[in-house]
Scaffold this motif. Sequence first.
Motif, PDB file in Angstrom:
ATOM      1  N   ASP A  39     -35.631 -28.670 -25.360  1.00 21.25           N
ATOM      2  CA  ASP A  39     -34.284 -28.749 -24.773  1.00 21.25           C
ATOM      3  C   ASP A  39     -33.206 -28.508 -25.827  1.00 21.25           C
ATOM      4  N   THR A  40     -31.987 -28.362 -25.339  1.00 16.83           N
ATOM      5  CA  THR A  40     -30.860 -28.019 -26.197  1.00 16.83           C
ATOM      6  C   THR A  40     -30.613 -29.071 -27.264  1.00 16.83           C
ATOM      7  N   THR A  93     -21.777 -27.199 -29.632  1.00 18.22           N
ATOM      8  CA  THR A  93     -22.805 -26.495 -28.869  1.00 18.22           C
ATOM      9  C   THR A  93     -23.443 -27.401 -27.835  1.00 18.22           C
ATOM     10  N   ALA A  97     -23.170 -27.092 -23.739  1.00 14.75           N
ATOM     11  CA  ALA A  97     -24.367 -27.018 -22.895  1.00 14.75           C
ATOM     12  C   ALA A  97     -24.372 -28.141 -21.867  1.00 14.75           C
ATOM     13  N   ASP A 104     -31.945 -26.345 -19.151  1.00 19.11           N
ATOM     14  CA  ASP A 104     -32.682 -26.059 -20.374  1.00 19.11           C
ATOM     15  C   ASP A 104     -34.181 -26.191 -20.204  1.00 19.11           C
TER      16      ASP A 104
END
Length: 128
Positions: A39-40, A93, A97, A104
């Motif tokens: 995941d992010t 970031t 997101a 994600d």
Amino acid sequence: MNGMDGGAMTLVDWIASAAIVLGALMSLLAGIAVLRFPDTMSRIHAATKPQVLGIMLLMLGVGLVLQSLAVVGVLVLIVILQFVTAPVSAHLTVRSAYRSSIDDGTGVDHGGIPATPEKDAGKPDARG
């Protein structure tokens, strides 16, 4: 003298070599983790933490090899800029997101918190 002149390597040369190899390894592991993590949030953590340590070790190794005051000043500036910009870019970031609800691949529900009040106006809130 440095090990670059063909003579035996000194302790400083060994420390510089170890720092360069470890720094390159940390940067490589950071790149692999960015590709492998699901995941992010995990990817950003992997992109910033070991990468900054890797750059610090690389700059230490280069500074020890070159031993020039002008070069060391530039290397210190590079490390300071990494310390300042890496956390800020990671935060922005992840925030972007999260707010845009990018899927994600983890299937994690972010609690129904809208990104902006206008985006989900009139929709029932998952929090009740």
